[in-house]
Structure formats: structure tokens, C-alpha cells
Design an enzyme around this catalytic site. Structure first.
Site, PDB file in Angstrom:
ATOM      1  CB  THR A  11      -0.894   0.002   1.266  1.00 55.79           C
ATOM      2  OG1 THR A  11      -1.790  -1.093   1.164  1.00 55.79           O
ATOM      3  CG2 THR A  11      -1.697   1.288   1.389  1.00 55.79           C
ATOM      4  CG  ASP A  55      -1.802  -6.491  -2.276  1.00 53.67           C
ATOM      5  OD1 ASP A  55      -1.577  -7.229  -1.291  1.00 53.67           O
ATOM      6  OD2 ASP A  55      -2.731  -5.671  -2.318  1.00 53.67           O
ATOM      7  CB  THR A  87       0.714  -3.918   6.358  1.00 54.99           C
ATOM      8  OG1 THR A  87      -0.583  -3.888   5.758  1.00 54.99           O
ATOM      9  CG2 THR A  87       1.337  -2.545   6.363  1.00 54.99           C
TER      10      THR A  87
HETATM   11  N1  ASP Z   1      -2.634  -5.429   0.657  1.00 57.66           N
HETATM   12  C1  ASP Z   1      -1.552  -4.541   1.044  1.00 57.66           C
HETATM   13  C2  ASP Z   1      -0.256  -5.335   1.006  1.00 57.66           C
HETATM   14  O1  ASP Z   1      -0.015  -6.089   1.903  1.00 57.66           O
HETATM   15  C3  ASP Z   1      -1.814  -3.985   2.401  1.00 57.66           C
HETATM   16  C4  ASP Z   1      -0.798  -2.991   2.893  1.00 57.66           C
HETATM   17  O2  ASP Z   1       0.295  -2.842   2.382  1.00 57.66           O
HETATM   18  O3  ASP Z   1      -1.107  -2.309   3.909  1.00 57.66           O
HETATM   19  O4  ASP Z   1       0.501  -5.214   0.090  1.00 57.66           O
END
Ligand code: ASP
Length: 336
Positions: A11, A55, A87
Site C-alpha cells: 500500500t 501487493d 503490511t
Molecule cells: N494489501 C496490502 C499489502 O499487503 C496492504 C498494505 O500494504 O497495507 O501489500
């Protein structure tokens, strides 16, 4: 100090599209802007964008290896390393990196953010500058993860909130440090046997199975047939399973008899798996199942993949689960 950043996706660097958020932000330009005028400006931070940026929900052990390869590629040019990561599976990656990099000898700090860097309220700036600052303190050893004002051991951390800016926690150890002026540092036991010259991560066939009230032996048998290379069983509490359910323990016993390691973790985010504490865990311990101690699910899963990638199988693999490689669990003798 020179720092190298490995940008893997997430993200943090995403932009809006008709299909939802996807990678596309100018990460290098943003980083230059954030660091201009600081001691890390003037070209002291280099960056690689992995191809493709993903992602992190799409991450596989191949992506873990791509990060490891990039870190080794830049090992001699930098004093510390930051990995920019989504994340969702960041705690799997940070655990995976910790096993493979016990001989790296320089700090590696993973971070990401809940909101993309282009938003007014983004947590990207605080997390990236926090990760870089952790490197500047020169106390962040091994693989760590910085998020929401805290620095955590990379193999003790879990994503505990899908939305909070303090989205990660380390249930067994607490954080290594929290930000402030100056930062506060806390002692955390992180010793491990290490692993010399590890083979690269490769994809493996590992099944993660949750115990739920009412699960039958037949359902469990179907979930592990044909046999995977290892079973990670998420049991209750200290490692209990419904042992009165007809045939259920026999299914576990027969998998172990087929030389499939059955590793038992807990559904509690803060756990100490002690097979044999209750009758309901004793039955599977006697069958040869091995508990994960106070490891997180992520640390246990990544460890199984690491050990399989090293060519370990069956009992040989199971024997490594209670031994610390990179500080991922508290050794039993330390708890006495
Ligand atoms: N779906 C995203 C990822 O893990 C979520 C994030 O980065 O907060 O790449």
C-alpha cells in the site's frame, strides 16, 4: 551512514485505479523529498524496486528470496537496509528473512504503511523515517520490523490490526524500542543457533489447519490428503485438540507415521504451546506432534518453509522446531 532500501510493493507505494489500489507511486522521488536536508539526504540512501512490485498478499517464498538476493547484492555498499513491504504478509517475510540472514551481519528493517504515501494523513512518512532512524541508532540488530512508532524483532511480530496505525504487535516479547526524544530501548532475548550458507527459499506444500468445535476426523483426513510436506495445526490454548472426537487423534498419528511433521501452534495470538499440559494435548504429543512454544504463526510457518527449503523432512524437521535459529522463540530452559 549509507542505507539501501529494497522496495517490494505494498500500500505504501500504491495509487488509485479503477481496479482499486495498485503499485504506481514515485517511491524514489518521494524518498528524496522526505530526506532532503537531513543527514540521509545527498544520496546516502539507494533504492532498488523489485520487479514486479506486488501487493504482499501475492507474496510467495520466491518473493522472500528476491528480497534476500537484493539485500546480498548490496551488502557491501551499505551499512543498514530497509525493506519497503505491504503490511498483509510483512510479518511472514520478516520472519523468513531472519532465518536466511543470520550471517548477514548488518541490520535489516522492514516497514510499510496502512495508507499510501500520497495521502494527507499517511503513516508512510512516520514509518519510513522511523525505520531509517532505527538504522541511525545503530542498535537494531538482525532483522526487525518498524511500524506505528515501535521497532519489533522481525520474527516475533504479527499484524494485529487491518486499519490502526499501530497495526503490529509482538505478543511474546513486546517491542525492541519505541520512538520518542530519545527513543526508549527494551531488552529482548534474541539468541539463536544461526544457519550457515542457507539454500534459497523455494515453494513448499504446507497445510495450515484450524481446529474448530465440531471438526470431524473425516474432515481433517480430507484436509491432509494427499499428504503435504508438513502440517501446521492451529490448536486451542496451549495446544489442545478435540481428543474425544472419534478418530481425530488417529488421523494425526497416521500422518506422523507417514513421516509428515505435525507442528502444533495456538489460535491465541499470545501463546505458549505446551503439549501434554492437558489430556487433550497429551494424546498428540505422544503421537509425535511438536509444539511451537511461543512462536507466532508467521514465524512457525516461515520456519517450516525454511527448513523444507534446506532439504529437511519428517522428524529431522520437527526436531528443529523447538530450537531457536534466529531468536524466533524463547528456549525452554530460559523460562525455568
Ligand atoms: N494489501 C496490502 C499489502 O499487503 C496492504 C498494505 O500494504 O497495507 O501489500
Amino acid at each position: 551512514m549509507r542505507i539501501h532500501a529494497t522496495y517490494s510493493g505494498g500500500t505504501i507505494g500504491m495509487v488509485d485505479s479503477p481496479q482499486g489500489l495498485q503499485p504506481g507511486a514515485d517511491m524514489q522521488g518521494w524518498l528524496n523529498h522526505v530526506l532532503a536536508g537531513t543527514q540521509l539526504g545527498e544520496g546516502n540512501v539507494s533504492m532498488t524496486s523489485l520487479d514486479p512490485l506486488i501487493d504482499s498478499s501475492n507474496a510467495t517464498p520466491d518473493n522472500w528470496q528476491a528480497m534476500i538476493d537484493d539485500l546480498w547484492l548490496h551488502h557491501d555498499d551499505s551499512d543498514a537496509f530497509v525493506v519497503l513491504h505491504g503490511t498483509d504478509t510483512m510479518s511472514y517475510s520478516s520472519a523468513a528473512l531472519s532465518y536466511a540472514l543470520t550471517e548477514f551481519g548488518k541490520p535489516v528493517i522492514l516497514t510499510g504503511s496502512q495508507l499510501p504515501l500520497g495521502m494527507v494523513e499517511t503513516d508512510a512518512t512516520a514509518n519510513v523515517t522511523g525505520a531509517l532512524n532505527a538504522a541511525l541508532y545503530e542498535r537494531a540488530e538482525g532483522v526487525t520490523l518498524f511500524f506505528g512508532h515501535h521497532l519489533f524483532p522481525g520474527n516475533r511480530v504479527t499484524k494485529s490490526s487491518s486499519w490502526a496505525f499501530e497495526g503490529f504487535s509482538s505478543p511474546a516479547t513486546g517491542p525492541l524500542a519505541r520512538t520518542g526524544a530519545p527513543w526508549r530501548w527494551y531488552p529482548v532475548e534474541r539468541s539463536g543457533a544461526g544457519w550457515a550458507n542457507p539454500l534459497p527459499y523455494t515453494r513448499q506444500d504446507v497445510v495450515v489447519v484450524d481446529m474448530v468445535p465440531g471438526i470431524t476426523a473425516q474432515r481433517l483426513e480430507h484436509l491432509i490428503t494427499p499428504r503435504p510436506q508438513a502440517v501446521l495445526l492451529r490448536a486451542y490454548g496451549v495446544g489442545n485438540v478435540p481428543s474425544d472426537e472419534p478418530g481425530l487423534v488417529d488421523v494425526i498419528r497416521s500422518a506422523i507415521a507417514d513421516d509428515i511433521p505435525v507442528i502444533v501452534s495456538s489460535q491465541c495470538s499470545q501463546a505458549e504451546v505446551l503439549l501434554g499440559h492437558y489430556e487433550t494435548g497429551d494424546a498428540i504429543a505422544k503421537a509425535g506432534a511438536v509444539g511451537t512454544g511461543d512462536m507466532t504463526l508467521e514465524a512457525a510457518y516461515a520456519k517450516i518453509i525454511f527448513l523444507l527449503s534446506q532439504g529437511l523432512r519428517g522428524k529431522e524437521l520437527a526436531a528443529w522446531m523447538p530450537k531457536s535459529i534466529a531468536g524466533e522463540l524463547t528456549p525452554a530452559w530460559k523460562k525455568l
